[in-house]
Write a protein that holds these residues in place. Structure first.
Motif, PDB file in Angstrom:
ATOM      1  N   TYR A 138      -1.414   9.848   6.686  1.00 41.68           N
ATOM      2  CA  TYR A 138      -0.544  10.793   7.409  1.00 41.68           C
ATOM      3  C   TYR A 138      -0.806  10.838   8.902  1.00 41.68           C
ATOM      4  CZ  TYR A 138      -4.583  13.923   7.504  1.00 41.68           C
ATOM      5  OH  TYR A 138      -5.818  14.447   7.739  1.00 41.68           O
ATOM      6  N   CYS A 141       0.831  -1.209   0.000  1.00 44.02           N
ATOM      7  CA  CYS A 141       0.000   0.000   0.000  1.00 44.02           C
ATOM      8  C   CYS A 141       0.867   1.260   0.000  1.00 44.02           C
ATOM      9  CB  CYS A 141      -0.893  -0.026   1.245  1.00 44.02           C
ATOM     10  SG  CYS A 141      -1.887   1.463   1.500  1.00 44.02           S
ATOM     11  N   GLY A 160       0.716   7.566  10.205  1.00 46.10           N
ATOM     12  CA  GLY A 160       1.948   7.184   9.501  1.00 46.10           C
ATOM     13  C   GLY A 160       2.993   8.280   9.418  1.00 46.10           C
ATOM     14  N   GLY A 161       2.618   9.520   9.686  1.00 42.20           N
ATOM     15  CA  GLY A 161       3.596  10.604   9.662  1.00 42.20           C
ATOM     16  C   GLY A 161       4.269  10.739   8.307  1.00 42.20           C
ATOM     17  N   GLU A 162       5.522  11.082   8.327  1.00 40.16           N
ATOM     18  CA  GLU A 162       6.227  11.413   7.097  1.00 40.16           C
ATOM     19  C   GLU A 162       7.110  10.249   6.621  1.00 40.16           C
ATOM     20  OE1 GLU A 162       8.193  15.126   7.793  1.00 40.16           O
ATOM     21  OE2 GLU A 162       8.677  15.433   5.687  1.00 40.16           O
ATOM     22  N   LEU A 163       8.130   9.934   7.376  1.00 37.79           N
ATOM     23  CA  LEU A 163       9.082   8.908   6.924  1.00 37.79           C
ATOM     24  C   LEU A 163       8.434   7.537   6.680  1.00 37.79           C
ATOM     25  CD1 LEU A 163      12.053   8.387   6.186  1.00 37.79           C
ATOM     26  CD2 LEU A 163      12.443   7.773   8.583  1.00 37.79           C
ATOM     27  N   PRO A 164       7.598   7.047   7.602  1.00 41.91           N
ATOM     28  CA  PRO A 164       7.005   5.727   7.332  1.00 41.91           C
ATOM     29  C   PRO A 164       6.225   5.668   6.014  1.00 41.91           C
ATOM     30  CG  PRO A 164       6.704   6.317   9.634  1.00 41.91           C
ATOM     31  CD  PRO A 164       7.241   7.543   8.950  1.00 41.91           C
ATOM     32  N   ARG A 165       5.559   6.759   5.665  1.00 40.81           N
ATOM     33  CA  ARG A 165       4.832   6.773   4.381  1.00 40.81           C
ATOM     34  C   ARG A 165       5.806   6.706   3.208  1.00 40.81           C
ATOM     35  NH1 ARG A 165       2.432  11.320   2.856  1.00 40.81           N
ATOM     36  NH2 ARG A 165       3.369  12.513   4.562  1.00 40.81           N
ATOM     37  N   HIS A 166       6.885   7.496   3.308  1.00 34.63           N
ATOM     38  CA  HIS A 166       7.852   7.470   2.212  1.00 34.63           C
ATOM     39  C   HIS A 166       8.528   6.103   2.092  1.00 34.63           C
ATOM     40  CE1 HIS A 166       7.086  11.565   1.428  1.00 34.63           C
ATOM     41  NE2 HIS A 166       7.693  12.051   2.500  1.00 34.63           N
ATOM     42  N   VAL A 167       8.744   5.473   3.238  1.00 29.35           N
ATOM     43  CA  VAL A 167       9.384   4.153   3.212  1.00 29.35           C
ATOM     44  C   VAL A 167       8.473   3.127   2.529  1.00 29.35           C
ATOM     45  CG1 VAL A 167      10.153   2.262   4.697  1.00 29.35           C
ATOM     46  CG2 VAL A 167      10.914   4.600   5.171  1.00 29.35           C
ATOM     47  N   LEU A 168       7.169   3.232   2.779  1.00 31.24           N
ATOM     48  CA  LEU A 168       6.221   2.330   2.108  1.00 31.24           C
ATOM     49  C   LEU A 168       6.367   2.443   0.584  1.00 31.24           C
ATOM     50  CD1 LEU A 168       2.726   2.629   3.855  1.00 31.24           C
ATOM     51  CD2 LEU A 168       4.141   0.587   3.717  1.00 31.24           C
ATOM     52  N   GLY A 180      -0.044   4.122   1.378  1.00 29.93           N
ATOM     53  CA  GLY A 180      -0.353   4.983   2.528  1.00 29.93           C
ATOM     54  C   GLY A 180      -1.566   5.864   2.280  1.00 29.93           C
ATOM     55  N   ALA A 181      -1.892   6.060   1.028  1.00 33.14           N
ATOM     56  CA  ALA A 181      -3.058   6.852   0.594  1.00 33.14           C
ATOM     57  C   ALA A 181      -3.087   8.233   1.248  1.00 33.14           C
ATOM     58  CB  ALA A 181      -4.356   6.100   0.836  1.00 33.14           C
TER      59      ALA A 181
END
Lengths: 299, 207
Positions: A53, A46, A56-64, A48-49
């Motif tokens: 946010y 996924c 998931g904040g910032e970094l975890p979304r980018h890592v996904l 993060g859609a």
């Protein structure tokens, strides 16, 4: 060998019996005709859609998103990543842009990716299927396989938000993008002008704030009706779902009598290319697109 | 009130703008706002914001920390990106709103029970479980968030939508038992744990 090959990122809602499974079926039919080969990124996850946010904040979304890029780089090297979902495309492009602009964020991302045995180099381009159609093939090429022009069909092209802002399709305006109308005309249908083409459907807030979102949906559908549309067509799975499946709720709330079909551009193209209702997954519509079904069954 | 919040108050005292610049996603842009109000007028949910974006920016500069972080305003963002493309100074307003909402959420200051805050949290936890969203479980967790009997009422109220989706083969009851998902869930969980650790360290969000 196929004319064009891409690393395909179909997204969660496209999976079998998920909310946009009909989108995927029709994309596959359309791509078969156009000789486009889509190879799914192995084990994609996924994006993060737009609602990720909060937790998931910032970094975890980018890592996904970076995990998908890393897998594409590893298994489908040299191919552009193509998403069909507007939110997947937006989330992925945003990550690509941010990681490209910040060495710190890129280093942090790779530190996290290492835990999954991966690394991201920043090679793959992120594209939407509509970009592939328009930029890599072009309207002329898209018109060639049309065997069943959708003459007489009046369509409100509903672009919505996330294929339009903030990135959009190159050369298009944010306030009045024309690409969807051009796609509609390419297959012989009529694109009706209406004033809610880029209005937000409420997005993920259709779930958390139904009352506020359903007003958005009412405005969009009402405008399509007022301008004589037989159906609405969109490139975004969440637009499609929100604008179609909540019409009953909108009717209850506002006393309207809406019942207008909402389809994907890929379903239009599939039918115009001679595909059956099954090829275009028209049985996946909650509101029957009867005129399109009739055209699909015509010999 | 979380310990991270107490520490932030201690550290930044009256300089909330500096706190936002250092700890909120894209927060360094806030000072660029020239108060034209195009963002507020362009927002589809504009009338529902207690403080529309333009006002939030001024409140940050005026040091109104509690009012901003406890507000439910930022949670009205539908991620339509109208504000971003229309801002004459090209501020990434959508991202700043997401960033503020996330920061307030992580500090424990965001309004309790705010529906989009709750739904956002459900969404993230849902996708993290298998690496992909499970739409059926997500809908059920939303309906049943206030207990079983309320859940049944919510589900009954939405039964027409659900049945329509079921008939169109866009909803699968078996997703409850054998969901779609990624193979390398272990790797995904490990990388997300690490990402959270790094982000918390950088933004001083140790909980």
């Amino acid at each position: 060998m196929a004319k064009k090959e891409y690393a395909f990122y179909p997204g969660c809602s496209s999976q079998t019996k998920a909310s946009s499974s009909n989108y995927l079926v029709s994309v596959n039919s359309m791509c078969k005709t156009l000789d486009i080969k889509l190879t799914q990124i192995p084990d994609w996850n996924c994006c993060g859609a737009s609602i990720g946010y909060a937790e998931g904040g910032e970094l975890p979304r980018h890592v996904l998103n970076a995990r998908n890029f890393a897998l594409a780089e590893q298994h489908l090297s040299g191919q552009d990543v193509v998403a069909t979902c507007a939110a997947c495309w937006l989330g992925a492009r945003e990550t690509k842009e941010r990681l490209g602009a910040s060495a710190q964020l890129l280093a942090d991302t790779n530190e996290a990716l290492k835990e999954a045995g991966l690394s991201y180099k920043g090679e793959a381009e992120i594209r939407h299927m509509v970009e592939v159609l328009i930029e890599d093939l072009g309207y002329e090429e898209l018109a060639k396989p049309v065997v069943k022009p959708l003459a007489g069909l009046k369509i409100a092209g509903y672009v919505g938000c996330q294929t339009n802002r903030p990135f959009g399709i190159a050369g298009e305006s944010f306030e009045n993008p024309k690409y969807l109308d051009k796609l509609i005309e390419t297959v012989g249908a009529e694109a009706v002008p209406y004033d809610q083409k880029v209005t937000c459907c409420g997005g993920a807030l259709a779930f958390s704030e139904p009352e506020k979102s359903q007003k958005q949906i009412r405005d969009i559908v009402e405008s399509a009706y007022d301008h004589g549309a037989d159906m609405i067509v969109t490139p975004c799975p969440l637009c499609q779902a929100n604008v179609e499946i909540y019409q009953g709720e909108v009717n209850k709330r506002f006393g309207t009598k809406f019942n207008i079909p909402v389809a994907y551009y890929s379903q239009l193209l599939t039918v115009a290319y001679g595909g059956s209702a099954k090829d275009a997954a028209l049985d996946g519509q909650v509101i029957r697109p009867t005129k399109l079904e009739e055209l699909a069954s015509k010999k | 009130m979380s310990e991270a919040n107490t520490q932030a108050v201690e550290k930044y005292r009256n300089n909330f703008l500096k706190e936002v610049e250092e700890r909120v996603e894209e927060g360094e842009w806030v000072k660029m706002c020239m108060q034209c109000g195009v963002c507020s007028g362009s927002c589809p949910f504009g009338p529902h914001w207690a403080h529309p974006p333009q006002e939030i920016f001024m409140m940050i500069r005026a040091g109104k920390r509690d009012e901003v972080l406890t507000s439910d305003s930022m949670w009205m963002c539908t991620s339509c990106y109208n504000c971003i493309v229309r801002c004459p100074r090209k501020l990434p307003i959508t991202h700043i709103m997401h960033g503020l909402a996330n920061y307030a959420h992580r500090l424990g200051l965001a309004p309790k029970g705010q529906p989009t805050r709750e739904f956002g949290k459900m969404f993230w936890n849902n996708l993290v479980a298998t690496g992909r969203v499970n739409e059926l479980k997500l809908s059920l967790s939303l309906y049943f968030k206030d207990g079983f009997s309320q859940g049944i009422k919510n589900a009954m109220a939405m039964k027409d939508v659900g049945l329509g989706m079921l008939k169109a083969k866009r909803l699968n009851p078996f997703e409850l038992f054998s969901p779609h998902g990624c193979k390398d869930r272990k790797g995904i969980h490990a990388m997300l744990k690490k990402a959270r650790e790094i982000e918390d360290r950088r933004k001083h969000l140790t909980s």
